[in-house]
Design a protein around this motif. Structure first.
Motif, short mmCIF file in Angstrom:
data_model
loop_
_atom_site.label_atom_id
_atom_site.label_comp_id
_atom_site.label_asym_id
_atom_site.label_seq_id
_atom_site.Cartn_x
_atom_site.Cartn_y
_atom_site.Cartn_z
N HIS A 146 0.84 -1.21 0.00
CA HIS A 146 0.00 0.00 0.00
C HIS A 146 0.88 1.26 0.00
N GLU A 147 1.86 1.29 0.90
CA GLU A 147 2.72 2.48 1.00
C GLU A 147 3.60 2.61 -0.24
N HIS A 150 1.69 4.37 -2.82
CA HIS A 150 1.66 5.83 -2.64
C HIS A 150 2.88 6.48 -3.30
N GLU A 166 -6.25 7.23 -1.39
CA GLU A 166 -6.38 6.06 -0.51
C GLU A 166 -7.22 4.96 -1.17
N ALA A 169 -4.89 3.14 -3.49
CA ALA A 169 -3.83 2.43 -2.74
C ALA A 169 -4.43 1.19 -2.06
N TYR A 205 -10.53 5.29 2.00
CA TYR A 205 -10.18 3.87 1.76
C TYR A 205 -11.37 3.07 1.20
ZN LIG Z 1 -2.59 5.15 2.33
#
Ligand SMILES: [Zn+2]
Length: 303
Positions: A146-147, A150, A166, A169, A205
């Motif tokens: 996920h990071e 980004h 988000e 991601a 999210y």
């Molecule tokens: Zn995030």
């Protein structure tokens, strides 16, 4: 008296050792450097070391997940490589700082928006960077992927509205997780109806399930992760990083990202200059229509 003196001296030395910050350890796997404390509150909670190489498996597994996501997104799906981006100019590595969960609070990860001009593993090198909490289990938790996603987004565009940033991601986590796709949910009304889109714009999210997954399924962008990659990336205990060989959406999401770059000037017009927009407008509500326009254009092009 002498014993008492020695006891005080030992106690004093111990206290000095306690007060000094522990020197962080560095684990390298390719261009990924995981930086972690070996003891104390920020050290990995799970110190299992099955391969007895002196590095907690947690640390190796975090690095493995980042490399796996990177090879999948950049090597196989041809997303623009953040290391070659203007945004992270001349960065040559990715640093992952393992942080105490106490410090991270509700978050398991935090991505660095700017290049680290003097990286922690070598002050002469520039690095992209993000944090992961020392409590995650990479086998079950996709925070490193996920990071990393980004960083990939930052490399392409400065749009930061949460439903996009988000939402996509969270979508990217599917790369290393087994995803139960939402039932056939029609999102065409969101693309057509401004008030339905307004609801999406407020999200973050959860927009992955409300919008991004249904979008890529409706566009039938179903892709198989190559077998070689599935065999190549294993955690220390031998279990695979990719839990499912099916992922929906890489072509759609890549096309939207690239389209967004071309909308920055339009979004910036509301702020005068691109520079001003980058300073104050990256999350502006006025961006939403340009992000949704990018999605509409990709949807109408049918890729
Ligand atoms: Zn995030």
């Amino acid at each position: 008296m002498r014993i008492l003196f020695m006891t005080i001296a030992v106690a004093a030395a111990f206290m000095v050792a306690m007060m000094l910050p522990a020197k962080a350890a560095v684990y390298q796997q390719g261009i990924v450097y995981v930086i972690y404390e070996e003891t104390g509150d920020a050290s990995p909670k799970d110190k299992t070391d099955l391969n007895a190489n002196g590095v907690p498996d947690f640390v190796e597994d975090v690095a493995t997940q980042v490399n796996a996501a990177r090879e999948l997104f950049n090597g196989v799906f041809n997303f623009p490589d953040p290391l070659e981006s203007e945004h992270f100019k001349n960065a040559t590595s990715i640093e992952v700082d393992v942080e105490s969960k106490t410090t991270m609070g509700n978050y398991n990860g935090y991505s660095g928006r700017q290049v680290r001009k003097q990286s922690r593993h070598d002050p002469n090198e520039r690095a992209m960077h993000f944090k992961v909490a020392n409590t995650i289990n990479p086998h079950k938790n996709a925070t490193p992927a996920h990071e990393y996603f980004h960083l990939l987004q930052y490399g392409v565009t400065d749009f930061r509205n949460a439903w996009f940033k988000e939402g996509t991601a969270r979508w990217a986590q599917d790369s290393v997780q087994k995803k139960n796709y939402p039932d056939d949910k029609d999102i065409s009304f969101i693309l057509e109806d401004e008030s339905a889109a307004e609801e999406i714009f407020k999200g973050s999210y959860e927009v992955a399930n409300q919008f991004w997954y249904p979008l890529v399924m409706k566009m039938n962008d179903k892709v198989t992760i190559p077998d070689e990659l599935i065999k190549k990336y294993k955690y220390v205990d031998g279990s695979p990083v990719f839990l499912d060989n099916i992922i929906y959406g890489p072509n759609v999401i890549r096309a939207v990202l690239i389209k967004l770059k071309s909308k920055e000037e339009l979004a910036a017009a509301e702020f005068g200059t691109l520079k001003e927009w980058r300073k104050k407008g990256k999350r502006a509500e006025t961006n939403n229509k340009f992000i949704m326009d990018s999605v509409r254009e990709v949807y109408n092009d049918k890729l």
